[in-house]
Write a protein that holds these residues in place. Structure first.
Motif, mmCIF file in Angstrom:
data_model
loop_
_atom_site.group_PDB
_atom_site.id
_atom_site.type_symbol
_atom_site.label_atom_id
_atom_site.label_comp_id
_atom_site.label_asym_id
_atom_site.label_seq_id
_atom_site.Cartn_x
_atom_site.Cartn_y
_atom_site.Cartn_z
ATOM 1 N N SER A 10 26.621 29.734 46.779
ATOM 2 C CA SER A 10 27.595 29.239 47.154
ATOM 3 C C SER A 10 28.707 29.667 46.035
ATOM 4 O O SER A 10 29.719 29.848 46.225
ATOM 5 N N VAL A 11 28.170 29.372 44.589
ATOM 6 C CA VAL A 11 28.961 29.839 43.695
ATOM 7 C C VAL A 11 29.259 31.312 43.466
ATOM 8 O O VAL A 11 30.247 31.746 43.226
ATOM 9 N N TYR A 12 28.206 32.091 43.674
ATOM 10 C CA TYR A 12 28.444 33.693 43.934
ATOM 11 C C TYR A 12 29.290 34.144 44.928
ATOM 12 O O TYR A 12 30.261 34.877 44.649
ATOM 13 N N GLY A 13 29.214 33.572 46.125
ATOM 14 C CA GLY A 13 30.261 33.813 47.156
ATOM 15 C C GLY A 13 31.800 33.049 46.831
ATOM 16 O O GLY A 13 32.571 33.988 47.066
ATOM 17 N N ALA A 14 31.923 32.090 46.224
ATOM 18 C CA ALA A 14 33.022 31.691 45.840
ATOM 19 C C ALA A 14 33.663 32.741 44.891
ATOM 20 O O ALA A 14 34.943 33.081 44.774
ATOM 21 N N PHE A 15 32.957 32.975 43.933
ATOM 22 C CA PHE A 15 33.381 34.283 42.935
ATOM 23 C C PHE A 15 33.665 35.414 43.398
ATOM 24 O O PHE A 15 34.667 35.862 43.068
ATOM 25 N N VAL A 16 32.957 36.003 44.328
ATOM 26 C CA VAL A 16 33.182 37.170 44.900
ATOM 27 C C VAL A 16 34.341 37.071 45.905
ATOM 28 O O VAL A 16 35.442 38.147 45.866
ATOM 29 N N GLY A 17 34.521 35.974 46.540
ATOM 30 C CA GLY A 17 35.647 35.821 47.412
ATOM 31 C C GLY A 17 36.903 35.568 46.544
ATOM 32 O O GLY A 17 37.883 36.142 47.080
ATOM 33 N N ALA A 18 36.737 34.961 45.314
ATOM 34 C CA ALA A 18 38.223 34.858 44.423
ATOM 35 C C ALA A 18 38.601 36.202 44.146
ATOM 36 O O ALA A 18 39.652 36.435 44.122
ATOM 37 N N VAL A 19 37.563 36.953 43.471
ATOM 38 C CA VAL A 19 37.936 38.355 43.123
ATOM 39 C C VAL A 19 38.320 39.310 44.091
ATOM 40 O O VAL A 19 39.264 39.969 44.006
#
Length: 117
Positions: A10-19
């Motif tokens: 979830s954290v990785y997905g949120a980070f990739v989504g924000a970028v």
């Protein structure tokens, strides 16, 4: 303290989504930084001032007693020398300024249409 197993993806997905959203926003979405927005505003303001001052330049040219001679000199000058010749006339000097404006000289030359006359 232990985190549930699903938090890492979830954290990785949120980070990739924000970028991804940031990249798309700045490239295709029209987002700008404050510095770029300030430069755009300054350029727009300078263009508007130049456009507003063209009638003043044309008025100065019409009021000049040596208008015919100056226009002949401007016509004889090459296209590369016309801006400098226009700046030497004093017609392209903004009221209250010490030096003539290059942008105003170009705009005034375009309005005078020396090639078509």
């Amino acid at each position: 303290m232990t985190f549930p197993e699903w938090t890492k993806p979830s954290v990785y997905g949120a980070f990739v989504g924000a970028v991804s959203v940031s990249i798309l926003g700045f490239t295709w979405g029209g987002w700008t930084t404050s510095g770029v927005a300030q430069k755009m505003a300054d350029n727009f303001a300078a263009e508007q001032v130049t456009s507003a001052m063209v009638p003043v330049c044309l008025g100065l040219s019409e009021a000049d007693a040596e208008r015919v001679e100056i226009l002949a000199t401007l016509r004889e000058a090459s296209s590369f020398q016309r801006r400098n010749a226009m700046m030497e006339t004093g017609w392209a000097t903004l009221p209250g300024a010490d030096a003539p404006s290059r942008d105003l000289a170009d705009a005034c030359l375009a309005e005078l249409a020396l090639d078509g006359s």
